[in-house]
Motif scaffolding. Sequence first.
Motif, PDB file in Angstrom:
ATOM      1  N   VAL A  93      -7.715  -0.951   0.348  1.00 57.16           N
ATOM      2  CA  VAL A  93      -6.735  -0.007  -0.180  1.00 57.16           C
ATOM      3  C   VAL A  93      -5.502   0.010   0.717  1.00 57.16           C
ATOM      4  O   VAL A  93      -5.576   0.402   1.867  1.00 57.16           O
ATOM      5  N   PHE A  94      -4.377  -0.437   0.186  1.00 59.35           N
ATOM      6  CA  PHE A  94      -3.114  -0.286   0.893  1.00 59.35           C
ATOM      7  C   PHE A  94      -1.971  -0.695  -0.008  1.00 59.35           C
ATOM      8  O   PHE A  94      -2.143  -1.360  -1.016  1.00 59.35           O
ATOM      9  N   MET A  95      -0.780  -0.268   0.383  1.00 60.13           N
ATOM     10  CA  MET A  95       0.435  -0.698  -0.286  1.00 60.13           C
ATOM     11  C   MET A  95       1.457  -1.053   0.780  1.00 60.13           C
ATOM     12  O   MET A  95       1.307  -0.705   1.951  1.00 60.13           O
ATOM     13  N   VAL A  96       2.514  -1.770   0.379  1.00 62.23           N
ATOM     14  CA  VAL A  96       3.494  -2.256   1.345  1.00 62.23           C
ATOM     15  C   VAL A  96       4.504  -1.174   1.673  1.00 62.23           C
ATOM     16  O   VAL A  96       5.027  -0.496   0.796  1.00 62.23           O
ATOM     17  N   HIS A  97       4.782  -1.023   2.970  1.00 59.16           N
ATOM     18  CA  HIS A  97       5.785  -0.066   3.422  1.00 59.16           C
ATOM     19  C   HIS A  97       7.154  -0.744   3.438  1.00 59.16           C
ATOM     20  O   HIS A  97       7.258  -1.957   3.327  1.00 59.16           O
ATOM     21  N   ASP A  98       8.193   0.036   3.565  1.00 63.38           N
ATOM     22  CA  ASP A  98       9.557  -0.490   3.580  1.00 63.38           C
ATOM     23  C   ASP A  98       9.804  -1.261   4.870  1.00 63.38           C
ATOM     24  O   ASP A  98       9.911  -0.689   5.952  1.00 63.38           O
ATOM     25  N   LEU A  99       9.898  -2.571   4.763  1.00 62.48           N
ATOM     26  CA  LEU A  99      10.062  -3.412   5.950  1.00 62.48           C
ATOM     27  C   LEU A  99      11.443  -3.283   6.586  1.00 62.48           C
ATOM     28  O   LEU A  99      11.633  -3.657   7.730  1.00 62.48           O
TER      29      LEU A  99
END
Length: 854
Positions: free
Chosen positions: A655-661
């Motif tokens: 479970v995860f989603m991408v953060h604002d790089l």
Amino acid sequence: MADALFIVLRKVALSLGEEALQKIGTEVVEVAPIMTDFEHSMKQIEGELLILQAFIGQVSAQRFGDKAFDAWLDQVRDVAHEVEDIIDEYAYLTVQAVDTSSFFKRKFHQIKNFVAWQKFHSQISQVETRIQRLGEMRNRYGLLVGKVDKKNDFQLANQLYMSDSAYLTDNSEIVGHVDEIGQLTEWLLEERQDRNLMAVFGMGGLGKTTITSSVYKNQKIITSFDCHAWITVSQTFQVEELLREIINQLIDERARKASGFLAMRRMRLVEVIQSYLQDKKYFIVLDDVWDKDVWLFLNYAFARNNCGSKVLITTRRKDVSSLAADNYVIELNTLNYAESWELFCKKAFRSSQDNICPENVRSWAHKIVANCQGLPLAIVTIGSILAYRDKEHEWAFFYKQLSWQLANNPELSWISNVLNMSLNDLPCYLRSCFLYCALYPEDYKIKRKLISKLWIAEGLVEDRGDGTTMEEVAECYLTELTQRSLLLVTERNACGKARTFLMHDLVRELTSIVAKNEKFGIAFGDVGISQGCHEARRLCIQRGAQTSNTSAGSRLHSFILFDTEVPSSWIYDSLSRFRLLRVLCLKFANVEEVPGVVTELYILRYLDFSHTKVKNIPTSIKKLVNLQVLDLRFSYVKELPLELTMLTSLRHLHVFMVHDLQERSRDCFSATKILGSICHLKNLQALQIVSANKDLVSQLGNLKSLRSLAIVKVRQCYIAELWNSLTEMPNLSRLVISAFDMDEVLDFRMLKPLPHLRFFRLAGKLDAGNLKAVPNGIKYIKTLHQMYLTDMPNQFLESLRGSGSHIVQHIHNIHTFESSDSEVNNFCFAEYLANKFGPGAIKHAPTNCGYSST
């Protein structure tokens, strides 16, 4: 087929084990006499299936291609599926009330479920009748164990003919493999006294026999030996026949007649060969060896006489090639495109000057050659057929119907026969797993971890009960498939373990045809596959989802969707028809919520909503008590409900989603919060990426089966408890830790040995904004292969390369980054997505990730 029955019997053992049967008998005896009949009937069916399994496993290879046998076998398969459905229905009903010990008393008083239980009686009666009739049909039509008819004798002769044809190939027709032929020649002319065993290894159709025969017929090699023999072994070899054939080729006719070797027994034949070869320098080829056991006798027959003799084996199996001396194995690869084109033109345009391809068919010729993927057998066979066709429409029609041609054109049976020999040689447990691989699209990179989870969810992997996990057993299966030249390893991780596999396209085509014919599964949208979805047990929709027939309903076990263009309404409507799904994969699907029907799939084991816009997981997920895998990677789920911690069968939770790089945050992946205690998830092997809190890090110590952990938002005040929890995980091999923010300091001085750790990624400051030396504790992590470090001081980097190098000398891959470096972006996101999930992952990633493919 044997593999289908194998699955059924495993499910019988799992669903109707002795404990379960005893529980049923004690709890419902006063209200449900029908259950006693059910138990008795299921035991009878199990006994019948055991006998059928033994029968099929014994004769299926012998009767391959027998239409009467195939028709009978198809009915056996249908019965196996019926039994499988009964078992699944049983599991479906019992799972509905797992939370109460009085389940049966309460449920049997409910009319709806009582009727459902009553159905079992008639279903079992029908199955028993069909099994009885199958036995009668078997006897009526002479389908007896060990009986091989003339047709099968012909098929065996045809198999040997194919090998002989390759032996007779003219050297002028050979294209490619120049280096391999040169290497073989060099080895055979090598001056050494001891007998040397060498091997040529590779998948069927690569030209092992062809290049070996070209060397075998080389006059320079022939004259350097006192005697030589070429023996085709094949799958169905008889040791005595092999020994007699060797004598036939080595000893002259007069001596053979005088010896009376035709009446000799096995050991006497060995002695005759050994005596003859005792003082000779000999060269013997054993072509098409399938089993190491053949060498047990031949090793003694082929005298070790220090005369410089040579034995050369050709095989599709790596374990057989391992018999050869060190560094004397050649692994053949497919031809490159230029070589493929040259070989094709030699066959398809042999009547034209210089074998030039006419312009009117050139585009189709290139497409056909590309489809052959460098397999010489396919190139030669197809080229030879097309040599008699000169019209463009004929070539276009052939290309568009290639899948059908492979299955039905007798002129192409050579290809299917050669490639199917490897499939038919598989034991039933491997065969089912391999058929599953054929459901994936052309050129699809099959990922080790993914396919292992799917096999396990489908019940195709043995639970050995000796401490070995089913994931490890699945990896053994993959290794065996690669050693049998059925799967090609395309990528390995830093530890050298295979990460991705590829199936040759023609092998995939033929295997998918077998999977469809046996109702194992269908790849809808594949070329040439347009019907039969309603009979399939597994459905993989690659394209054209809305035109597919998903009426299989409760018969369907796996539903895998690759078509990302279908509307969510179609997906919801399709799922409403499924009842007994074990695998549901909607990766990249156009859905924003979990359909309500999903949590009614009580025997579901694998659920994938990764790369979707799903935001919430319903509390009703607690009903999925059999769930083993939940994949929510790159979804929008920020928090998991308390009820998820009730799923004690969970083995993998992603479970995860991408953060604002763009923010250059430490945790480029946004973690998911887990509500409630995770202490009961004792079967969990992978947990990533979760957000740390005081309770969570202390509870992690209960997850003793954990092998992979990624945890972020870690504060210094959690460190002591976290290290203590990690030491409770004896098999932990992958660890990712990210600090709470850029300024959080993590003290590594309390690091304790983690004996099996292979991958370690740390994002955060170590000790006080200025670590100057490599922490001594790292040297205790002896199995570590990869380490990633960000924003380390210059003095630390100097220590890493100098005075502290001895601490990290066992770590093969050490990567250092600066947070301001664009390489962080590339490593953390682009490379990660492309390598792990494929190029489509970048396209469908959440929009707030700040990543641009340009």
